[in-house]
Design a protein around this motif. Structure first.
Motif, PDB file in Angstrom:
ATOM      1  N   GLY A   4       0.821  -1.196   0.000  1.00  0.00           N
ATOM      2  CA  GLY A   4       0.000   0.000   0.000  1.00  0.00           C
ATOM      3  C   GLY A   4       0.852   1.240   0.000  1.00  0.00           C
ATOM      4  N   THR A   5       0.202   2.364  -0.088  1.00  0.00           N
ATOM      5  CA  THR A   5       0.888   3.646  -0.107  1.00  0.00           C
ATOM      6  C   THR A   5       0.760   4.369   1.222  1.00  0.00           C
ATOM      7  OG1 THR A   5      -1.109   4.681  -0.987  1.00  0.00           O
ATOM      8  CG2 THR A   5       0.544   3.923  -2.577  1.00  0.00           C
ATOM      9  N   GLY A   6       0.082   3.753   2.180  1.00  0.00           N
ATOM     10  CA  GLY A   6      -0.148   4.415   3.445  1.00  0.00           C
ATOM     11  C   GLY A   6      -1.335   5.345   3.419  1.00  0.00           C
ATOM     12  N   THR A   7      -2.094   5.312   2.350  1.00  0.00           N
ATOM     13  CA  THR A   7      -3.277   6.148   2.221  1.00  0.00           C
ATOM     14  C   THR A   7      -4.428   5.298   1.719  1.00  0.00           C
ATOM     15  OG1 THR A   7      -4.259   8.008   1.037  1.00  0.00           O
ATOM     16  CG2 THR A   7      -2.559   6.800  -0.106  1.00  0.00           C
TER      17      THR A   7
ATOM     18  N   ARG B 210      13.594   3.888  -8.950  1.00  0.00           N
ATOM     19  CA  ARG B 210      13.577   4.249  -7.542  1.00  0.00           C
ATOM     20  C   ARG B 210      12.625   5.416  -7.263  1.00  0.00           C
ATOM     21  NH1 ARG B 210      15.328   0.813  -4.126  1.00  0.00           N
ATOM     22  NH2 ARG B 210      15.997   2.453  -2.680  1.00  0.00           N
ATOM     23  N   ARG B 211      12.727   6.444  -8.093  1.00  0.00           N
ATOM     24  CA  ARG B 211      11.936   7.646  -7.870  1.00  0.00           C
ATOM     25  C   ARG B 211      10.633   7.565  -8.661  1.00  0.00           C
ATOM     26  NH1 ARG B 211      15.123  12.880  -8.997  1.00  0.00           N
ATOM     27  NH2 ARG B 211      13.427  13.736  -7.716  1.00  0.00           N
ATOM     28  N   GLY B 212       9.526   7.808  -7.956  1.00  0.00           N
ATOM     29  CA  GLY B 212       8.229   7.732  -8.596  1.00  0.00           C
ATOM     30  C   GLY B 212       7.224   8.654  -7.944  1.00  0.00           C
ATOM     31  N   TRP B 213       6.121   8.896  -8.655  1.00  0.00           N
ATOM     32  CA  TRP B 213       5.053   9.762  -8.170  1.00  0.00           C
ATOM     33  C   TRP B 213       3.698   9.136  -8.503  1.00  0.00           C
ATOM     34  CZ3 TRP B 213       9.545  11.197 -10.362  1.00  0.00           C
ATOM     35  CH2 TRP B 213      10.352  12.129  -9.671  1.00  0.00           C
ATOM     36  N   ALA B 214       2.724   9.404  -7.666  1.00  0.00           N
ATOM     37  CA  ALA B 214       1.348   8.955  -7.900  1.00  0.00           C
ATOM     38  C   ALA B 214       0.402  10.079  -7.505  1.00  0.00           C
ATOM     39  CB  ALA B 214       1.039   7.700  -7.091  1.00  0.00           C
ATOM     40  N   VAL B 215      -0.759  10.150  -8.163  1.00  0.00           N
ATOM     41  CA  VAL B 215      -1.751  11.172  -7.849  1.00  0.00           C
ATOM     42  C   VAL B 215      -3.077  10.507  -7.509  1.00  0.00           C
ATOM     43  CG1 VAL B 215      -0.665  12.970  -9.228  1.00  0.00           C
ATOM     44  CG2 VAL B 215      -2.343  11.442 -10.300  1.00  0.00           C
ATOM     45  N   ALA B 216      -3.870  11.215  -6.667  1.00  0.00           N
ATOM     46  CA  ALA B 216      -5.087  10.616  -6.116  1.00  0.00           C
ATOM     47  C   ALA B 216      -6.288  11.516  -6.338  1.00  0.00           C
ATOM     48  CB  ALA B 216      -4.903  10.350  -4.622  1.00  0.00           C
TER      49      ALA B 216
ATOM     50  N   THR C 212      -8.138  12.804  -4.246  1.00  0.00           N
ATOM     51  CA  THR C 212      -8.246  13.876  -3.256  1.00  0.00           C
ATOM     52  C   THR C 212      -7.376  15.072  -3.605  1.00  0.00           C
ATOM     53  OG1 THR C 212      -6.475  12.868  -1.970  1.00  0.00           O
ATOM     54  CG2 THR C 212      -8.737  12.238  -1.410  1.00  0.00           C
ATOM     55  N   GLY C 213      -6.624  14.976  -4.696  1.00  0.00           N
ATOM     56  CA  GLY C 213      -5.666  16.017  -5.027  1.00  0.00           C
ATOM     57  C   GLY C 213      -4.293  15.760  -4.454  1.00  0.00           C
ATOM     58  N   ALA C 214      -4.127  14.624  -3.762  1.00  0.00           N
ATOM     59  CA  ALA C 214      -2.839  14.297  -3.163  1.00  0.00           C
ATOM     60  C   ALA C 214      -1.825  13.905  -4.239  1.00  0.00           C
ATOM     61  CB  ALA C 214      -2.995  13.146  -2.174  1.00  0.00           C
ATOM     62  N   ILE C 215      -0.567  14.270  -3.985  1.00  0.00           N
ATOM     63  CA  ILE C 215       0.561  13.804  -4.794  1.00  0.00           C
ATOM     64  C   ILE C 215       1.488  13.039  -3.859  1.00  0.00           C
ATOM     65  CG2 ILE C 215       2.506  14.431  -6.252  1.00  0.00           C
ATOM     66  CD1 ILE C 215       1.025  16.949  -7.039  1.00  0.00           C
ATOM     67  N   LEU C 216       1.746  11.786  -4.193  1.00  0.00           N
ATOM     68  CA  LEU C 216       2.609  10.927  -3.390  1.00  0.00           C
ATOM     69  C   LEU C 216       3.921  10.718  -4.124  1.00  0.00           C
ATOM     70  CD1 LEU C 216      -0.042   8.214  -2.410  1.00  0.00           C
ATOM     71  CD2 LEU C 216       0.525  10.324  -1.188  1.00  0.00           C
ATOM     72  N   ALA C 217       5.014  10.661  -3.371  1.00  0.00           N
ATOM     73  CA  ALA C 217       6.335  10.472  -3.973  1.00  0.00           C
ATOM     74  C   ALA C 217       7.095   9.374  -3.234  1.00  0.00           C
ATOM     75  CB  ALA C 217       7.132  11.764  -3.929  1.00  0.00           C
ATOM     76  N   THR C 218       7.913   8.649  -3.967  1.00  0.00           N
ATOM     77  CA  THR C 218       8.765   7.614  -3.388  1.00  0.00           C
ATOM     78  C   THR C 218      10.166   7.738  -3.942  1.00  0.00           C
ATOM     79  OG1 THR C 218       9.082   5.218  -3.079  1.00  0.00           O
ATOM     80  CG2 THR C 218       8.121   5.934  -5.169  1.00  0.00           C
ATOM     81  N   GLU C 219      11.154   7.383  -3.130  1.00  0.00           N
ATOM     82  CA  GLU C 219      12.545   7.380  -3.567  1.00  0.00           C
ATOM     83  C   GLU C 219      13.177   6.004  -3.396  1.00  0.00           C
ATOM     84  OE1 GLU C 219      14.608  10.457  -1.499  1.00  0.00           O
ATOM     85  OE2 GLU C 219      13.615  12.087  -2.638  1.00  0.00           O
ATOM     86  N   ASP C 220      12.352   4.999  -3.049  1.00  0.00           N
ATOM     87  CA  ASP C 220      12.880   3.654  -2.820  1.00  0.00           C
ATOM     88  C   ASP C 220      12.083   2.607  -3.592  1.00  0.00           C
ATOM     89  OD1 ASP C 220      11.480   3.499   0.563  1.00  0.00           O
ATOM     90  OD2 ASP C 220      10.527   3.621  -1.419  1.00  0.00           O
ATOM     91  N   GLY C 221      11.608   2.975  -4.770  1.00  0.00           N
ATOM     92  CA  GLY C 221      10.908   2.019  -5.620  1.00  0.00           C
ATOM     93  C   GLY C 221       9.510   1.686  -5.180  1.00  0.00           C
ATOM     94  N   GLY C 222       8.935   2.495  -4.295  1.00  0.00           N
ATOM     95  CA  GLY C 222       7.568   2.262  -3.864  1.00  0.00           C
ATOM     96  C   GLY C 222       7.430   1.607  -2.520  1.00  0.00           C
ATOM     97  N   VAL C 223       8.553   1.343  -1.837  1.00  0.00           N
ATOM     98  CA  VAL C 223       8.474   0.748  -0.503  1.00  0.00           C
ATOM     99  C   VAL C 223       7.821   1.717   0.469  1.00  0.00           C
ATOM    100  CG1 VAL C 223       9.809  -0.179   1.432  1.00  0.00           C
ATOM    101  CG2 VAL C 223      10.479  -0.705  -0.929  1.00  0.00           C
ATOM    102  N   SER C 224       8.195   2.993   0.391  1.00  0.00           N
ATOM    103  CA  SER C 224       7.601   4.010   1.245  1.00  0.00           C
ATOM    104  C   SER C 224       7.216   5.218   0.407  1.00  0.00           C
ATOM    105  CB  SER C 224       8.575   4.431   2.356  1.00  0.00           C
ATOM    106  OG  SER C 224       9.760   4.972   1.799  1.00  0.00           O
ATOM    107  N   TRP C 225       6.179   5.932   0.850  1.00  0.00           N
ATOM    108  CA  TRP C 225       5.641   7.068   0.104  1.00  0.00           C
ATOM    109  C   TRP C 225       5.470   8.257   1.032  1.00  0.00           C
ATOM    110  CZ3 TRP C 225       4.521   6.751  -5.181  1.00  0.00           C
ATOM    111  CH2 TRP C 225       4.601   5.471  -5.733  1.00  0.00           C
ATOM    112  N   THR C 226       5.733   9.464   0.522  1.00  0.00           N
ATOM    113  CA  THR C 226       5.518  10.693   1.267  1.00  0.00           C
ATOM    114  C   THR C 226       4.629  11.618   0.449  1.00  0.00           C
ATOM    115  OG1 THR C 226       7.524  11.701   0.355  1.00  0.00           O
ATOM    116  CG2 THR C 226       7.728  10.527   2.454  1.00  0.00           C
ATOM    117  N   ARG C 227       3.897  12.493   1.147  1.00  0.00           N
ATOM    118  CA  ARG C 227       3.027  13.440   0.473  1.00  0.00           C
ATOM    119  C   ARG C 227       3.792  14.677   0.044  1.00  0.00           C
ATOM    120  NH1 ARG C 227      -2.609  13.248   0.822  1.00  0.00           N
ATOM    121  NH2 ARG C 227      -3.381  11.399   1.874  1.00  0.00           N
TER     122      ARG C 227
END
Length: 870
Positions: free
Chosen positions: A324-327, A341-347, A349-364
């Motif tokens: 999961g993305t934690g959301t 490694r670096r990726g982004w996702a959009v939701a 709700t208008g949220a933009i999520l980013a990862t720097e470890d291939g999707g293991v962890s995500w930050t807003r």
């Protein structure tokens, strides 16, 4: 998809099987699971003698056999098309049995190459256990236990002392064995089954899986709602273990040390333990959420969707791990850079999520936008996102800061893409909107297109080339940076959701609703349809730069892939939608509700697509009954009762005072009066809209009630196991038993009027009364498959019954004659509504919703999915 059987050969090697032909294997203790086989039959049980020799039993008489660890599976001739639920071989792998519907017992004495029938009665057998080449047990419906000590030449009926269906059997010697089943049934025998002792399980939940250690002290069983029970004294006392899941756990297996083991169950769930079951952890937490986006980089693949679901693969899609993305938000799009490694996702709700470890962890990342975001695109540090209200956001620093760009549109933008250099780009959306930029997104202008269809996805190529797909099979192409756009013929009318091209721009693919896949070999000038092998709505497609691999994802966690440029497609490890059990369609078929596994509630309004509603529960729902288009009740697992009074916008839980499974509910038009029936002869009634539910006294409680229907506010029937028929003429104040004329389980009942009712059930039984139930007459129907539902038009002339294995039988003369037909869905069917002689609706396994407007000559598949708010 639900997993039904698991086999553990040693701490590293195991297999799990389930619905839709799913075969999974692991060689590293469950860290990675790989799909095997190529059947589409539902599979129910698996057993292995060693890491090479194994057998699987399943639907329509299926027995699969492998001698190379599952690299190849061969189907063996069984001489039957009856469903098989159990298979077991003795330790040497020479002698084994398979059992199933209508008393089917098959034996093999040559390692599974050949199978011969053995004599039995008509019991539906559910599992078997082979101790050695002479000693075996078989269990089944109504507490049936059969045993043999001569290799099956004779089978002895043993007295289990229960009428509850048995689902699990395990033995450690010719004397000591255990059985488990419905309503918390746990049995133990110390004399080979001559006598069986019922133990207190401490639960009323159905139990399925059963395992015992060679020393006979450690015993485990599993069942509904994640139930796991452990015994440390040979099954005399039991205590619950915490499984960490609410899903049904259907099968379990442990190593002889009673410490390492696995359990499998609904929605593809695989749990593992290394401490005897004190703790269980998910290994393959089965996907069942809809997937909306897919992306690849190198050998990595990512798919995302509802509730923040993330499925990731590190080996080119051979195996997938679910996380999961934690959301809990609906993720609409995902993109990764070439470093994987670096990726982004959009939701939404208008949220933009980013990862720097291939999707293991995500930050807003702060988008400073309150509107839904539907698409994201990155070129190194530069990125763009598009969404509701004509929104386009830009970043020059990897998303640390985002800035809005002015656009000439207020309509939702559903996709955004840029050419490799990051200057030329397009954003597309509702009502044929196409916006273009040639300065990296600083300014945007509107371009003219020959369509007003919603445009869902755009692919930007090189040298001014771009391709767009959208509603009603729309494909637009340009080779002059959008100065002109041409509409291309596709031959389909369904919405297209995603498009992808190779780096050269020559080969491309488009995907859409109903498993639609289109391919082009000339840059999009012409398109041909390909067979995807799925009927799920496909939402997104990704292609490797050279086209060597193409992936598409969609509803029900569908993941399909091709390695031959789209000529053939195969399903990856994923689900195909939740089973649906209860349905109600209002006259005309434009409005209705459907309910099913995992708290699924779907609604249809004004003839629109079926759409999910928030039920607020994860419990399986088995029946829905409305009073009107705003007010309805649904019932299900462990006494669940839900009500809505706002057309399903919200569902509220009501207290029924029972923890028994409730299988059907019937609501009167006054929105005050209703009845619900279920396990243990349970009958609940309310006369105040569910504010209070009271237990009504049924003639006996040693039965399960499967259905209830009322002709008016006073006259009704309830039917269930063992041919049970209860009737009332005073609104349930008193219920009396009626003789149904047999002992086969009755699964559904439909009251045409106070004197006429129809019931259907196991072995294709069809029964009816025309005198209020004083007499019931059984009709010899055209099918021996179990029938699960029956419904008639109000005049009682046109009726249909449906059941297992895509069975449907139709009558046009009030039930005097019945004709066997089929829908072509290929799944078990659970409910039917006959609105008129021409208009009928059916629901079933794997999210199946079918309708016909010509009396069943042709059937249309209906799909449900999250829709972009356009």
């Amino acid at each position: 998809m639900n997993l039904q059987g698991v086999c553990l050969v040693d701490e590293m090697h195991g297999w799990a099987v389930g619905d839709g032909g799913m075969i999974l294997t692991t060689a590293d203790g469950g860290s990675r699971w790989h799909p095997q086989g190529d059947t589409d039959k539902d599979l129910r049980m698996v057993c292995f003698a060693d890491t090479e020799r194994g057998w699987i039993a399943g639907r329509d008489g299926t027995i699969l056999h492998t001698t190379d660890g599952g690299r190849t599976w061969e189907r063996r001739a069984t001489g039957t098309d009856r469903n098989l639920y159990g298979v077991s071989f003795e330790p040497s792998g020479r002698t084994g049995w398979a059992v199933g519907d209508s008393g089917t017992i098959l034996v093999s004495t040559d390692g599974g190459l050949g199978w011969q029938p053995q004599h039995s009665d008509d019991t539906r057998f559910t599992r078997c256990f082979a101790l050695d080449d002479r000693t075996a047990w078989i269990i089944g419906k109504h507490g049936a236990i059969h045993a043999t000590t001569d290799g099956g030449r004779t089978w002895t009926v043993q007295r289990s002392g229960t009428e509850n269906d048995l689902r699990g059997i395990y033995a450690v010697s010719r004397e000591l064995c255990w059985a488990a089943g419905r309503m918390g049934t746990l049995l133990r025998s110390e004399d080979g089954g001559a006598t069986w002792i019922r133990e207190d399980a401490g639960t009323g939940l159905d139990l399925y899986g059963l395992w015992a250690a060679p020393d006979s002290r450690e015993v485990r069983t599993s069942g509904d709602d994640g139930a796991v029970l452990a015994s440390h004294d040979g099954g005399r006392t039991w205590a619950p273990q915490h499984s960490g899941t609410a899903a049904d756990v259907v099968s379990l297996a442990l190593m002889p040390d009673a410490r390492h083991g696995w359990m499998v169950g609904d929605c593809g769930l695989i749990l593992a333990t290394g401490d005897g079951g004190e703790t269980w952890s998910p290994q393959l937490d089965g996907m069942h959420e809809d997937l909306t986006s897919v992306y690849g980089s190198g050998s990595a693949r990512w798919a995302m969707g509802r509730d923040g679901l993330l499925a990731a693969s590190a080996d080119g899609g051979a195996t997938w791990q679910v996380g999961g993305t934690g959301t809990g938000e609906l993720i609409w799009d995902v993109v990764f850079l070439a470093d994987a490694r670096r990726g982004w996702a959009v939701a939404d709700t208008g949220a933009i999520l980013a990862t720097e470890d291939g999707g293991v962890s995500w930050t807003r990342q702060d988008s400073a936008i309150g509107r839904p975001l539907y698409a994201v695109h990155f070129e190194d540090e530069r990125g763009w996102a598009a969404g509701g209200g004509g929104t386009v956001l830009r970043t020059e620093d990897g998303g640390r800061t985002w800035h809005p760009a002015a656009t000439p549109s207020e309509l939702p933008l559903l996709s955004i893409a840029f050419a490799p250099e990051g200057k030329q780009g397009w954003a597309v959306g509702a009502e044929g909107t196409v916006l273009a930029t040639d300065d990296g997104g600083a300014t945007w202008t509107r371009q003219d297109t020959p369509t007003r269809q919603t445009l869902t996805h755009v692919h930007a190529g090189t040298d001014g080339a771009a391709r767009i797909v959208g509603g009603a099979g729309t494909v637009l192409t340009t080779n002059d940076a959008g100065v002109t756009w041409q509409a291309q013929a596709t031959g389909v009318e369904v919405p297209l959701r995603g498009v992808a091209f190779t780096e050269s721009g020559e080969h491309g693919w488009a995907v859409g609703d109903g498993g639609t896949v289109l391919a082009t070999e000339d840059g999009g000038a012409s398109w041909t349809r390909r067979s995807a092998g799925v009927v799920d709505n496909l939402k997104a497609v990704w292609a490797a730069p050279d086209g060597s691999q193409v992936y598409a994802v969609g509803d029900g966690s569908s993941v399909i892939a091709t390695t031959d440029r789209g000529a053939t497609w195969s399903s990856r490890v994923a689900g195909t939608g939740r089973n649906l059990y209860g349905a109600h369609l209002f006259p005309g078929g434009r409005d209705g509700w459907v309910v099913g596994d995992g708290g699924t509630v779907l609604a249809r309004r004004d003839g629109a697509r079926w759409a999910p509603q928030p039920s607020g529960t994860a419990a399986n729902l088995y029946s829905v009954s409305p009073a009107d288009r705003s007010t309805a009740w649904a019932v299900g697992r462990a006494g669940t009762i839900l009500v809505t009074r706002d057309a399903g916008t919200t569902w509220a839980r009501q207290t029924g005072g029972s923890t028994k499974d409730l299988i059907e509910v019937h609501v009167r038009p006054d929105a005050l009066t209703a009845w619900a029936v279920g396990d243990g002869g349970t009958v609940l009634a309310t006369t105040d809209g569910g504010a209070t539910w009271t237990h009504q006294t049924s003639p006996h409680q040693d039965c399960g009630l499967w259905a209830v229907d009322f002709a008016d506010g006073a006259t009704g029937w309830a039917v269930g196991t063992g041919g049970t028929v209860f009737a009332t003429t005073d609104g349930g104040a008193t219920w009396t038993s009626q003789d149904s004329g047999g002992e086969d389980d009755l699964i559904d009942v439909h009251a045409v009027d106070p004197r006429t009712a129809w019931a259907v059930g196991h072995k294709g039984v069809i029964a009816h009364t025309r005198d209020g139930g004083a007499t019931w007459r059984r009709i010899s129907g055209p099918s021996r498959q179990n029938l699960t539902a029956v419904h008639f038009t109000p005049d009682g002339r046109t009726g249909m019954a449906v059941g297992r294995s895509d069975t449907a039988v139709l009558t046009l003369d009030g039930g005097l004659t019945w004709t066997l037909t089929a829908t072509g869905a290929g799944v078990s069917l659970w409910n039917v509504r006959v609105l008129s002689p021409e208009a009928l609706w059916i629901i079933g396994d794997e999210g199946t919703i079918l309708s016909t407007a010509d009396g069943g000559t042709t059937w249309e598949q209906h799909f449900y999915s999250p829709e972009k708010d356009t």
